[in-house]
Design an enzyme around this catalytic site. Structure first.
Site, PDB file in Angstrom:
ATOM      1  N   SER A 170     -15.110 -58.415  -2.032  1.00  0.00           N
ATOM      2  CA  SER A 170     -14.544 -59.739  -2.352  1.00  0.00           C
ATOM      3  C   SER A 170     -13.175 -59.526  -2.984  1.00  0.00           C
ATOM      4  O   SER A 170     -12.943 -58.491  -3.626  1.00  0.00           O
ATOM      5  CB  SER A 170     -15.452 -60.466  -3.359  1.00  0.00           C
ATOM      6  OG  SER A 170     -14.783 -61.582  -3.921  1.00  0.00           O
ATOM      7  N   TYR A 184     -20.553 -59.950 -10.866  1.00  0.00           N
ATOM      8  CA  TYR A 184     -20.197 -60.017  -9.442  1.00  0.00           C
ATOM      9  C   TYR A 184     -18.907 -59.245  -9.188  1.00  0.00           C
ATOM     10  O   TYR A 184     -18.835 -58.410  -8.282  1.00  0.00           O
ATOM     11  CB  TYR A 184     -20.038 -61.486  -9.061  1.00  0.00           C
ATOM     12  CG  TYR A 184     -19.639 -61.753  -7.632  1.00  0.00           C
ATOM     13  CD1 TYR A 184     -20.584 -61.714  -6.614  1.00  0.00           C
ATOM     14  CD2 TYR A 184     -18.325 -62.098  -7.300  1.00  0.00           C
ATOM     15  CE1 TYR A 184     -20.226 -61.990  -5.301  1.00  0.00           C
ATOM     16  CE2 TYR A 184     -17.959 -62.367  -5.999  1.00  0.00           C
ATOM     17  CZ  TYR A 184     -18.912 -62.326  -4.995  1.00  0.00           C
ATOM     18  OH  TYR A 184     -18.562 -62.597  -3.695  1.00  0.00           O
TER      19      TYR A 184
HETATM   20  P1  NAP Z   1     -25.404 -66.265   2.227  1.00  0.00           P
HETATM   21  O1  NAP Z   1     -25.219 -67.589   2.857  1.00  0.00           O
HETATM   22  O2  NAP Z   1     -25.694 -66.162   0.801  1.00  0.00           O
HETATM   23  O3  NAP Z   1     -26.495 -65.501   3.053  1.00  0.00           O
HETATM   24  C1  NAP Z   1     -26.954 -64.307   2.602  1.00  0.00           C
HETATM   25  C2  NAP Z   1     -28.401 -64.122   2.956  1.00  0.00           C
HETATM   26  O4  NAP Z   1     -28.773 -62.932   2.273  1.00  0.00           O
HETATM   27  C3  NAP Z   1     -29.354 -65.239   2.477  1.00  0.00           C
HETATM   28  O5  NAP Z   1     -30.191 -65.628   3.528  1.00  0.00           O
HETATM   29  C4  NAP Z   1     -30.129 -64.557   1.362  1.00  0.00           C
HETATM   30  O6  NAP Z   1     -31.472 -64.955   1.257  1.00  0.00           O
HETATM   31  C5  NAP Z   1     -30.078 -63.118   1.777  1.00  0.00           C
HETATM   32  N1  NAP Z   1     -30.348 -62.195   0.682  1.00  0.00           N
HETATM   33  C6  NAP Z   1     -30.103 -62.369  -0.635  1.00  0.00           C
HETATM   34  N2  NAP Z   1     -30.550 -61.315  -1.331  1.00  0.00           N
HETATM   35  C7  NAP Z   1     -31.089 -60.470  -0.436  1.00  0.00           C
HETATM   36  C8  NAP Z   1     -31.728 -59.206  -0.529  1.00  0.00           C
HETATM   37  N3  NAP Z   1     -31.901 -58.609  -1.709  1.00  0.00           N
HETATM   38  N4  NAP Z   1     -32.159 -58.601   0.597  1.00  0.00           N
HETATM   39  C9  NAP Z   1     -31.997 -59.187   1.795  1.00  0.00           C
HETATM   40  N5  NAP Z   1     -31.404 -60.386   1.956  1.00  0.00           N
HETATM   41  C10 NAP Z   1     -30.956 -61.022   0.858  1.00  0.00           C
HETATM   42  O7  NAP Z   1     -24.166 -65.366   2.285  1.00  0.00           O
HETATM   43  P2  NAP Z   1     -22.952 -65.245   3.347  1.00  0.00           P
HETATM   44  O8  NAP Z   1     -22.059 -66.422   3.221  1.00  0.00           O
HETATM   45  O9  NAP Z   1     -23.491 -64.909   4.670  1.00  0.00           O
HETATM   46  O10 NAP Z   1     -22.146 -64.005   2.808  1.00  0.00           O
HETATM   47  C11 NAP Z   1     -22.168 -63.708   1.503  1.00  0.00           C
HETATM   48  C12 NAP Z   1     -21.381 -62.418   1.315  1.00  0.00           C
HETATM   49  O11 NAP Z   1     -19.992 -62.712   1.378  1.00  0.00           O
HETATM   50  C13 NAP Z   1     -21.683 -61.900  -0.051  1.00  0.00           C
HETATM   51  O12 NAP Z   1     -21.634 -60.493  -0.109  1.00  0.00           O
HETATM   52  C14 NAP Z   1     -20.547 -62.499  -0.862  1.00  0.00           C
HETATM   53  O13 NAP Z   1     -20.305 -61.802  -2.038  1.00  0.00           O
HETATM   54  C15 NAP Z   1     -19.408 -62.355   0.137  1.00  0.00           C
HETATM   55  N6  NAP Z   1     -18.259 -63.196  -0.191  1.00  0.00           N
HETATM   56  C16 NAP Z   1     -18.287 -64.548  -0.020  1.00  0.00           C
HETATM   57  C17 NAP Z   1     -17.168 -65.293  -0.348  1.00  0.00           C
HETATM   58  C18 NAP Z   1     -17.128 -66.778  -0.162  1.00  0.00           C
HETATM   59  O14 NAP Z   1     -16.213 -67.416  -0.712  1.00  0.00           O
HETATM   60  N7  NAP Z   1     -18.042 -67.360   0.573  1.00  0.00           N
HETATM   61  C19 NAP Z   1     -16.038 -64.666  -0.844  1.00  0.00           C
HETATM   62  C20 NAP Z   1     -16.048 -63.306  -1.016  1.00  0.00           C
HETATM   63  C21 NAP Z   1     -17.156 -62.572  -0.674  1.00  0.00           C
HETATM   64  P3  NAP Z   1     -31.940 -65.948   0.078  1.00  0.00           P
HETATM   65  O15 NAP Z   1     -31.400 -67.289   0.469  1.00  0.00           O
HETATM   66  O16 NAP Z   1     -33.430 -65.850   0.079  1.00  0.00           O
HETATM   67  O17 NAP Z   1     -31.329 -65.449  -1.184  1.00  0.00           O
END
Ligand code: NAP
Length: 286
Positions: A170, A184
């Site tokens: 990030s 984070y």
């Molecule tokens: P998301 O919508 O949060 O989807 C992530 C999935 O991962 C969810 O289904 C979640 O399940 C699952 N998960 C959580 N903990 C887990 C675990 N221990 N083992 C396996 N699965 C797990 O996220 P995204 O939008 O696809 O991407 C998020 C990533 O992008 C993160 O690394 C975040 O830090 C990074 N990021 C995002 C932004 C932003 O502005 N959106 C900016 C910078 C970085 P549950 O729902 O059950 O928890």
């Protein structure tokens, strides 16, 4: 879970428009593992967009998620487009589960070419608000998980003669953002150091390791994790985040997916150990 526009914000988190983005086979024949390939809410997050993009470009994809239903929603989107994938329920912060992920992928698809470490959680708060439990959980889910899964997957890649790992960090790793999330930010900075060291260690064995640093993106993750930290109003939060971006808008999951695809493909064959932002000049300005 239904795909579609984010019910709360109306931002650009729509399902893919396949006819507008023809498949070019940029990872044809490859096998990819995408962790967190579901989404915490309706619409397209970074993990879901990346999984769909790899599949569109010819990879067979293992969809790993703690939330099986969320992964199954991604599976349905990929299958609708004729892609090849399967779901696997696992907790990437668990060493045993990481071993099962690697073994199952090899059992089903015979190899592992791409490991896309997307899982990340964000517990808002600075030094005062962050508890020791918050800290430990964040490090386990965001950072230790990557260490654990790489330990399991890299031996297969080494045996095959190569592979590509994409770790989602990030811009919070290199900049302080308006809503403080101390644990984070530190976990995401750790991902950059991990990426660099493992990239050097395996550079002569054909395994490339890179980190992607998304800026503020309009995804379901943000709605779930940060609305309260921005005052509780989703529309106001999204408007404020848009305004903070030099382009006047946040990016989305597809922006993260396209950079990840490039790094995972042979087009990036001389790129390893890099930490690349995808942020519409957010870090350039701050
Ligand atoms: P998301 O919508 O949060 O989807 C992530 C999935 O991962 C969810 O289904 C979640 O399940 C699952 N998960 C959580 N903990 C887990 C675990 N221990 N083992 C396996 N699965 C797990 O996220 P995204 O939008 O696809 O991407 C998020 C990533 O992008 C993160 O690394 C975040 O830090 C990074 N990021 C995002 C932004 C932003 O502005 N959106 C900016 C910078 C970085 P549950 O729902 O059950 O928890």
């Amino acid at each position: 879970m239904a795909a579609g526009n984010c019910q709360q914000t109306g931002h650009n988190i729509q399902p893919p428009q396949t006819k507008d983005e023809p498949m070019q086979g940029r990872v044809a024949g490859r096998v990819a593992i995408v962790t967190g390939s579901g989404s915490v809410g309706p619409g397209i997050g970074n993990g879901r967009a990346s999984a769909i993009t790899y599949a569109r470009e010819g990879a067979r994809v293992m969809l790993v998620d703690l939330d099986l239903a969320a992964a199954q929603a991604t599976e349905a989107m990929i299958r609708d487009e004729g892609g090849d994938c399967f779901c696997f329920e696992a907790d990437v912060s668990d060493a045993g589960d990481c071993g099962r992920i690697a073994r199952e992928c090899v059992a089903r698809y015979g190899r592992i070419d791409i490991l896309h470490n997307n899982v990340g959680i964000e517990i808002p708060g600075g030094l005062t608000e962050t508890t020791a439990e918050d800290w430990d959980r964040t490090m386990a889910v965001n950072l230790k998980s990557i260490f654990l899964l790489c330990k399991e997957v890299v031996p297969y890649m080494e045996e095959q003669g190569g592979g590509a790992i994409v770790n989602i960090s990030s811009i919070n790793a290199i900049r302080t953002l308006p809503a403080l999330s101390l644990a984070y930010a530190v976990s995401k900075a750790g991902i950059i150091a991990f990426t660099r060291d493992v990239a050097v260690e395996y550079a002569d064995r054909g395994i490339r390791v890179n980190a992607v640093l998304p800026g503020m993106m309009a995804t379901p993750f943000v709605v779930g994790a940060l609305t309260e930290a921005y005052g509780g109003d989703v529309e106001a939060m999204m408007a404020r985040r848009d305004k903070l971006c030099p382009m006047g808008r946040q990016g989305d999951g597809w922006d993260v997916a396209r950079l990840s695809l490039f790094l995972a493909s042979d087009e990036a064959s001389y790129i390893t150990g890099a930490a690349m932002v995808v942020d519409g000049a957010q870090t350039a300005r701050i």
